[in-house]
Design a protein around this motif. Structure first.
Motif, short mmCIF file in Angstrom:
data_model
loop_
_atom_site.label_atom_id
_atom_site.label_comp_id
_atom_site.label_asym_id
_atom_site.label_seq_id
_atom_site.Cartn_x
_atom_site.Cartn_y
_atom_site.Cartn_z
N UNK A 148 -14.69 -15.17 0.66
CA UNK A 148 -14.58 -13.80 0.62
C UNK A 148 -15.85 -13.08 1.23
N UNK A 149 -15.53 -12.29 2.31
CA UNK A 149 -16.47 -11.56 3.25
C UNK A 149 -16.72 -10.11 2.84
N UNK A 150 -17.96 -9.64 2.45
CA UNK A 150 -18.34 -8.21 2.55
C UNK A 150 -18.11 -7.53 3.86
N UNK A 151 -17.27 -6.42 3.96
CA UNK A 151 -17.00 -5.74 5.02
C UNK A 151 -17.74 -4.62 4.97
N UNK A 152 -17.86 -3.87 4.02
CA UNK A 152 -18.64 -2.40 4.16
C UNK A 152 -18.79 -2.36 2.67
N UNK A 153 -19.58 -0.91 2.59
CA UNK A 153 -20.00 -0.37 1.29
C UNK A 153 -19.47 1.12 1.43
N UNK A 154 -18.96 1.69 0.40
CA UNK A 154 -18.37 3.09 0.47
C UNK A 154 -19.15 3.68 -0.55
N UNK A 155 -19.36 5.03 -0.26
CA UNK A 155 -20.08 6.01 -1.06
C UNK A 155 -19.11 7.26 -1.03
N UNK A 156 -19.78 8.56 -1.70
CA UNK A 156 -18.91 9.63 -2.16
C UNK A 156 -18.53 10.39 -0.87
N UNK A 157 -17.47 10.57 -0.50
CA UNK A 157 -17.08 11.26 0.66
C UNK A 157 -16.23 10.19 1.55
N UNK A 158 -16.36 8.82 1.26
CA UNK A 158 -15.50 7.90 2.19
C UNK A 158 -14.22 7.82 1.74
N UNK B 43 0.72 -0.99 0.12
CA UNK B 43 0.09 -0.08 0.00
C UNK B 43 0.75 1.14 0.12
N UNK B 44 0.79 2.12 -1.09
CA UNK B 44 1.54 3.17 -1.25
C UNK B 44 0.70 4.54 -1.38
N UNK B 45 -0.53 4.52 -1.46
CA UNK B 45 -1.61 5.46 -1.88
C UNK B 45 -2.61 5.45 -0.82
N UNK B 46 -3.06 6.69 -0.63
CA UNK B 46 -4.38 6.98 -0.07
C UNK B 46 -5.50 7.47 -1.05
N UNK B 47 -6.72 6.83 -0.51
CA UNK B 47 -7.90 7.11 -1.55
C UNK B 47 -9.02 7.81 -0.75
N UNK B 48 -9.56 8.62 -1.59
CA UNK B 48 -11.01 9.41 -1.09
C UNK B 48 -11.85 9.33 -2.25
N UNK B 49 -13.03 8.70 -2.10
CA UNK B 49 -13.92 8.37 -3.04
C UNK B 49 -14.83 9.65 -3.16
N UNK B 50 -14.63 10.41 -4.55
CA UNK B 50 -15.18 11.43 -4.87
C UNK B 50 -16.79 11.22 -5.53
N UNK B 51 -16.90 10.22 -6.28
CA UNK B 51 -18.10 10.10 -7.07
C UNK B 51 -18.18 8.24 -7.15
N UNK B 52 -19.51 7.89 -7.03
CA UNK B 52 -19.81 6.42 -7.11
C UNK B 52 -19.75 5.81 -5.73
N UNK B 53 -19.75 4.43 -6.09
CA UNK B 53 -20.00 3.44 -5.01
C UNK B 53 -19.06 2.12 -5.18
N UNK B 54 -18.46 1.63 -4.02
CA UNK B 54 -17.59 0.74 -4.15
C UNK B 54 -17.76 -0.25 -2.79
N UNK B 55 -17.34 -1.29 -2.81
CA UNK B 55 -17.40 -2.45 -1.66
C UNK B 55 -16.26 -2.83 -1.26
N UNK B 56 -15.98 -3.09 0.06
CA UNK B 56 -14.79 -3.60 0.82
C UNK B 56 -15.13 -5.17 0.99
N UNK B 57 -13.90 -6.02 0.50
CA UNK B 57 -14.20 -7.47 0.70
C UNK B 57 -12.85 -7.79 1.39
N UNK B 58 -12.99 -8.81 2.23
CA UNK B 58 -11.66 -9.65 2.94
C UNK B 58 -11.72 -10.97 2.38
N UNK B 59 -10.69 -11.59 1.99
CA UNK B 59 -10.58 -12.75 1.68
C UNK B 59 -9.87 -13.67 2.90
#
Length: 539
Positions: free
Chosen positions: A439-449, A417-433
């Protein structure tokens, strides 16, 4: 299933009974509907709070107060599992599977006697000599005979399990009609097995398999077509990766409620890769044994179909050609159905082998995304709203704005990991294997996360602890390690992980979630962690 955090107030059906077992897991069973669910230990504490008066947000808050933990994923899994089984008030059960459909459940005190009668009748049929019936020809009506054999096999599986339930003190209280792969069966409702301790569940599932085997032996005396139908049920009930007697037996032996999910993940993602690894994790030996058992089951099913299916289907075609009228149609349909089973089984075996071979491939790589131009008029992530204007512009120049299509991997678990991300538009999902490959769904992200800070905070070659995938087309603002350190300095050494979690929690609130991003960030800075002991007054 998705429930509004503040609008929904989940509660179990009034008729549903709950039993917490000796290993911390729990079983839920509703005699009226015949539906049941098994729950993991981290989900059990929520059951005492689900009385219909608390919202999902209140459930999380009370659980955090009592147990000093916030298992959002555990509550999400719990609500999905209970909702999918139709065990929640006001939440209709989803449409039943076309392969398995409940036709009805009728409470009755005679279910145990019916189960006992079925067991006695099956044993009597084995003892009696029925050689005269063996001469039934394999004719055009073999399909109907095979269906009757399947009904008998399923019925005896239910009867043996029902009699075992009665012997262990939980007699079945209802009769349940079900259509399994278009085969109808009526028998005792045996889902009350979820209330029993682990050792008793193992015995009942073993007896259910024994009942299916006895049904196959009885049907062989009636004719080859009867035996073929019962043999299909025996293979179905003994399948290691289906929620039938065999799969539930393995889950009970292993002691994990979600064992089949771990086993499927292990076959899909870990089997061959772990075979060449010297390290092991807890429970891996059991997963290896189950994976090999699953492959053996597929090979046995394919062998039976190739040895018996092809000659049987050819004979059915020959009889259909020689017949006329409805007999010809029946023979042709039966032969076609049998011929279709062989390529389907071969395809299932080939797919399992392909998934195992795919586990040797490289881990999914992070997508680079499309680099977008940045300018002074761009909207910055809400996390930066507390910084001075000059610092905001400096970060804007040092960072990058990128666009990713739906399905792209923004962050890959295990990658540096060498970068930090801030979500400006759209939706994403966080998964852990997990180690098993599940694979388990941990969270859903939206703009601002924001995400990706943990790998940067760990220092050195920090590794990503989860995978983030784009659910829709997303736009993100990224900072490298130097830019992230500059952000931390500008935030006056605030605890960035706690700040991000506080912002995400406020965003989920029905009251605070409507506020602008800069107001949310301001509130998050004012929040502070507080340890609360059970019984303490919060306000």
């Amino acid at each position: 299933m998705s429930l509004a955090l503040d609008a929904a107030r989940p509660a179990l059906l009034p008729e549903a009974g709950v039993s917490v077992r000796e290993d911390g897991t729990a079983g839920v069973h509703c005699p009226r509907t015949g539906r049941s669910a098994e729950l993991a230990p981290d989900q059990v504490p929520f059951l005492g709070l689900m009385d219909g008066t608390r919202s999902v947000t209140q459930l999380l808050a009370e659980h955090q107060s009592a147990h000093r933990g916030l298992p959002v994923s555990a509550l999400d899994d719990l609500l999905r599992r209970l909702g999918n089984e139709g065990l929640l008030q006001g939440v209709p059960a989803p449409s039943p599977s076309r392969w398995r459909r409940t036709l009805g459940t009728w409470p009755t005190g005679a279910a145990s006697w019916i189960a006992g009668a079925g067991v006695v009748a099956s044993l009597a049929a084995l003892w009696l000599d029925r050689t005269a019936v063996q001469h039934f020809p394999l004719g055009p009506w073999a399909l109907a005979q095979a269906a009757a054999g399947a009904v008998l096999g399923l019925l005896l599986s239910r009867c043996y399990a029902g009699l075992a339930l009665a012997a262990f003190g939980r007699p079945p209280r209802a009769l349940r009609a079900e259509a399994l792969v278009l085969v109808p069966v009526l028998g005792p409702d045996v889902e009350g097995v979820v209330h029993l301790p682990r050792a008793r569940r193992v015995r009942i599932f073993l007896l259910a398999l024994l009942g299916t085997a006895v049904g196959w032996a009885v049907c062989l005396r009636l004719g080859p077509a009867w035996g073929a139908g019962a043999l299909g049920v025996l293979f179905l009930e003994s399948c290691p990766f289906l929620p039938r007697s065999g799969g539930r037996l393995l889950s009970a032996l292993d002691g994990r409620v979600d064992f089949r999910a771990h086993a499927r993940g292990y076959i899909d993602r870990r089997l061959l890769r772990r075979a060449v690894s010297r390290s092991t994790f807890e429970g891996e030996g059991w997963l290896i044994a189950t994976s090999l058992l699953s492959l053996a089951w597929l090979c046995a099913a394919v062998r039976v179909l190739l040895v018996n299916g092809v000659p049987g289907s050819l004979r059915l075609l020959a009889v259909a050609v020689e017949s006329t009228g409805p007999a010809r149609v029946g023979g042709a349909v039966a032969a076609l159905g049998l011929l279709l089973l062989v390529p389907l089984a071969l395809g299932a075996l080939g797919w399992a082998v392909f998934r195992a071979l795919r586990s040797l491939g490289a881990l999914p790589a992070e997508s680079a995304g499309e680099l977008l131009p940045t300018g002074e008029g761009d909207v910055l992530p809400v996390l930066f709203s507390r910084l001075p204007e000059t610092e905001q512009q400096a970060l804007l120049k040092s960072g990058e704005r990128r666009r990713y299509p739906a399905g792209a991997t923004l962050v890959a678990q295990g990658a540096p990991g060498d970068r930090f991300f801030a979500l400006v538009e759209g939706r994403a999902r966080v998964e852990r294997e997990e180690e098993s490959g599940r694979v388990r769904l941990l969270a859903r992200l939206s703009a601002g996360d924001a995400f990706g800070e943990l790998a940067l905070l760990s220092g050195g070659e920090g590794r990503r602890t989860a995978t983030v995938r784009a659910e829709t087309e997303v736009t993100v603002f990224t900072l490298d390690r130097a830019g992230f350190e500059r952000l931390r300095t500008g935030l006056a050494d605030a605890q960035v992980p706690q700040l991000l979690r506080a912002t995400a929690a406020l965003r989920q609130s029905a009251f605070f979630g409507a506020l602008p991003g800069e107001r949310l960030c301001g509130l998050a800075f004012r929040m502070e962690a507080r340890d609360v002991s059970p019984g303490d007054l919060l306000a």
